[in-house]
Design a protein around this motif. Structure first.
Motif, mmCIF file in Angstrom:
data_model
loop_
_atom_site.group_PDB
_atom_site.id
_atom_site.type_symbol
_atom_site.label_atom_id
_atom_site.label_comp_id
_atom_site.label_asym_id
_atom_site.label_seq_id
_atom_site.Cartn_x
_atom_site.Cartn_y
_atom_site.Cartn_z
ATOM 1 N N PHE A 167 27.150 52.920 35.755
ATOM 2 C CA PHE A 167 26.495 51.793 36.419
ATOM 3 C C PHE A 167 26.641 51.910 37.936
ATOM 4 O O PHE A 167 27.524 52.605 38.432
ATOM 5 C CB PHE A 167 27.092 50.467 35.945
ATOM 6 C CG PHE A 167 26.664 50.049 34.567
ATOM 7 C CD1 PHE A 167 25.661 49.111 34.399
ATOM 8 C CD2 PHE A 167 27.252 50.606 33.444
ATOM 9 C CE1 PHE A 167 25.257 48.729 33.128
ATOM 10 C CE2 PHE A 167 26.860 50.229 32.163
ATOM 11 C CZ PHE A 167 25.851 49.284 32.003
ATOM 12 N N GLU A 168 25.780 51.225 38.660
ATOM 13 C CA GLU A 168 25.865 51.232 40.114
ATOM 14 C C GLU A 168 27.221 50.693 40.559
ATOM 15 O O GLU A 168 27.770 49.764 39.964
ATOM 16 C CB GLU A 168 24.724 50.404 40.712
ATOM 17 C CG GLU A 168 23.349 51.015 40.460
ATOM 18 C CD GLU A 168 22.221 50.186 41.056
ATOM 19 O OE1 GLU A 168 22.479 49.449 42.022
ATOM 20 O OE2 GLU A 168 21.088 50.291 40.563
ATOM 21 N N GLU A 169 27.730 51.248 41.635
ATOM 22 C CA GLU A 169 29.095 50.979 42.078
ATOM 23 C C GLU A 169 29.336 49.520 42.460
ATOM 24 O O GLU A 169 30.452 49.025 42.335
ATOM 25 C CB GLU A 169 29.444 51.874 43.276
ATOM 26 C CG GLU A 169 29.669 53.329 42.936
ATOM 27 C CD GLU A 169 31.011 53.567 42.267
ATOM 28 O OE1 GLU A 169 31.811 52.611 42.205
ATOM 29 O OE2 GLU A 169 31.258 54.692 41.824
ATOM 30 N N ASP A 170 28.310 48.823 42.957
ATOM 31 C CA ASP A 170 28.571 47.497 43.510
ATOM 32 C C ASP A 170 28.644 46.391 42.463
ATOM 33 O O ASP A 170 28.888 45.241 42.795
ATOM 34 C CB ASP A 170 27.537 47.137 44.580
ATOM 35 C CG ASP A 170 26.110 47.207 44.062
ATOM 36 O OD1 ASP A 170 25.903 47.783 42.976
ATOM 37 O OD2 ASP A 170 25.208 46.686 44.749
ATOM 38 N N TYR A 171 28.458 46.702 41.172
ATOM 39 C CA TYR A 171 28.614 45.689 40.134
ATOM 40 C C TYR A 171 30.079 45.626 39.715
ATOM 41 O O TYR A 171 30.662 46.624 39.299
ATOM 42 C CB TYR A 171 27.739 46.009 38.915
ATOM 43 C CG TYR A 171 26.261 45.955 39.208
ATOM 44 C CD1 TYR A 171 25.682 44.807 39.738
ATOM 45 C CD2 TYR A 171 25.449 47.058 38.962
ATOM 46 C CE1 TYR A 171 24.333 44.760 40.016
ATOM 47 C CE2 TYR A 171 24.093 47.015 39.228
ATOM 48 C CZ TYR A 171 23.539 45.862 39.765
ATOM 49 O OH TYR A 171 22.196 45.821 40.034
ATOM 50 N N VAL A 172 30.675 44.427 39.817
ATOM 51 C CA VAL A 172 32.106 44.303 39.516
ATOM 52 C C VAL A 172 32.369 44.164 38.015
ATOM 53 O O VAL A 172 33.470 44.443 37.553
ATOM 54 C CB VAL A 172 32.731 43.107 40.270
ATOM 55 C CG1 VAL A 172 32.582 43.279 41.770
ATOM 56 C CG2 VAL A 172 32.144 41.787 39.806
ATOM 57 N N ASP A 173 31.392 43.693 37.252
ATOM 58 C CA ASP A 173 31.525 43.602 35.805
ATOM 59 C C ASP A 173 30.131 43.460 35.207
ATOM 60 O O ASP A 173 29.122 43.422 35.925
ATOM 61 C CB ASP A 173 32.448 42.449 35.383
ATOM 62 C CG ASP A 173 31.993 41.085 35.887
ATOM 63 O OD1 ASP A 173 30.789 40.920 36.195
ATOM 64 O OD2 ASP A 173 32.832 40.179 35.979
ATOM 65 N N PHE A 174 30.050 43.400 33.883
ATOM 66 C CA PHE A 174 28.738 43.378 33.238
ATOM 67 C C PHE A 174 28.017 42.049 33.462
ATOM 68 O O PHE A 174 26.795 42.004 33.534
ATOM 69 C CB PHE A 174 28.874 43.658 31.744
ATOM 70 C CG PHE A 174 27.551 43.920 31.076
ATOM 71 C CD1 PHE A 174 26.710 44.926 31.542
ATOM 72 C CD2 PHE A 174 27.135 43.161 30.001
ATOM 73 C CE1 PHE A 174 25.480 45.166 30.948
ATOM 74 C CE2 PHE A 174 25.915 43.400 29.388
ATOM 75 C CZ PHE A 174 25.085 44.404 29.862
ATOM 76 N N VAL A 175 28.770 40.960 33.593
ATOM 77 C CA VAL A 175 28.155 39.665 33.914
ATOM 78 C C VAL A 175 27.460 39.741 35.265
ATOM 79 O O VAL A 175 26.331 39.263 35.432
ATOM 80 C CB VAL A 175 29.217 38.545 33.904
ATOM 81 C CG1 VAL A 175 28.606 37.218 34.354
ATOM 82 C CG2 VAL A 175 29.827 38.395 32.511
#
Length: 368
Positions: A49-57
């Protein structure tokens, strides 16, 4: 696009931490800036996943905002797999181009559409994929041509729930249900006439066949507790197996709080377990062979804060009795639905039940 994560470390769902609950409830607190700019280290290790997503939510909330609120329809190509499969009230479609064209068609009719994320209930890891159930309040004005009529200028408000499964930054399967009946009625249209327009959508999509609620002459199975009587999965499955399928309406007082809140199609909200019982009797009464099958259950939460359970289901039945869907047609229906069930102390205190009444009516309406 930002660089994608390449870690091989396995990630697992943490469904019972207060931090997760706060993240999922951020939009409900009204702080959109916080939701779109999450702070702190990554909470889920999401390979690919792209780096800037902290979690799936975070992934679900921000791609929804970028695509619909910001109008970046091209971002669908970056977040939906080329051969994705989409389940709706009208059947199954395939391929990202179907997602793009369908999304543009909706936005053309409602160009100011706002999607307010009410909740995201999630589970998953890198090996099995990431699964979310996203409850969305939609607010829009019919300023363009919709699938049913020229622009009416009317404002609409309706709920939708999208269940998706993703891996490596791409959604590869989705189940989408909208309260389309609320949209049609709020636009000032006759839902029975609109149902005639879309009735041909079911000619080749799927066959309902005979319902299988009973095994021959045997009574319906009673749900067997898997965890504990007050466990969120067991409570939710008892609701749909024992109450809906088993017709054990007496269990409503056991499994629902007395002053429970139920959100129903057509943007209707009812209060109390007695009103819920009346609704359920009216719905099943129209389809006496009503058969409910549960396709997926997952939950977030903890004992202190309560649990939020996503239940994806499908009911089949034959329209044989009078009710709010008109005189009996004798025709079968196959209806996809998703519910978000809020449980505390082993009882349901709030529930969002979403299915497409327009799609249901299209299956039973007289086309002549």
């Amino acid at each position: 696009m930002a660089d994608k994560k390449s870690s091989d470390k396995k990630s697992t769902s943490k469904v019972d931490t207060k931090q997760d609950i706060m993240q999922q409830s951020a939009l409900k607190r009204g702080n959109i800036t916080e939701v779109l700019n999450p702070q702190g280290p990554a909470k889920h290790d999401m390979t690919g996943f792209e780096e800037d997503y902290v979690d799936f939510v975070d992934f679900i909330l921000r791609i929804t905002h970028r695509i619909w609120e910001m109008g970046d329809m091209g971002y669908i190509y970056d977040t939906y797999q080329h051969n994705c499969r989409i389940h709706s009230a009208y059947g199954v479609s395939y391929g990202v181009e179907e997602v793009v064209s369908g999304s543009i068609a909706v936005l053309a009719g409602f160009p100011d559409r706002r999607l307010i994320g009410e909740d995201v209930i999630w589970k998953g890891n890198n090996d099995e994929g990431w699964y979310s159930s996203h409850l969305i309040q939609n607010i829009a004005t019919n300023l363009g041509y919709s699938s049913w009529a020229p622009p009416t200028g009317k404002k609409v408000r309706y709920l939708a729930i999208a269940d998706v499964v993703a891996r490596n930054n791409y959604i590869f399967e989705e189940w989408l249900v909208r309260d389309t009946g609320a949209m049609v009625r709020q636009m000032g249209l006759d839902i029975f006439e609109v149902a005639k327009l879309v009735s041909t959508s079911f000619d080749q999509e799927f066959s309902t066949g005979e319902t299988d609620r009973l095994a021959g002459q045997a009574p319906p199975q009673t749900y067997e507790i898997r965890h504990a009587p007050d466990h969120p999965e067991d409570v939710a499955r008892r609701v749909y197996q024992d109450i809906w399928n088993g017709r054990r309406f007496n269990l409503i007082k056991e499994l629902y709080e007395e002053n429970c809140e139920t959100h129903l199609p057509n943007d209707v909200t009812i209060y109390s377990n007695n009103h819920f019982k009346a609704y359920l009797l009216g719905l099943i009464g129209m389809f006496p062979d009503f058969a409910m099958s549960v396709e997926n259950v997952h939950w977030n939460g903890n004992e202190e804060e309560g649990y939020r359970v996503s239940v994806r289901w499908r009911f089949r039945g034959t329209h044989r009795h009078n009710g709010w869907y008109g005189k009996p047609s004798g025709k079968p229906v196959n209806v996809l639905g998703i519910s978000h069930v809020h449980i505390r102390n082993g009882k349901v205190w709030k529930e969002f039940i979403v299915f497409d009444e327009l799609a249901l009516l299209a299956q039973i309406v007289d086309k002549d």
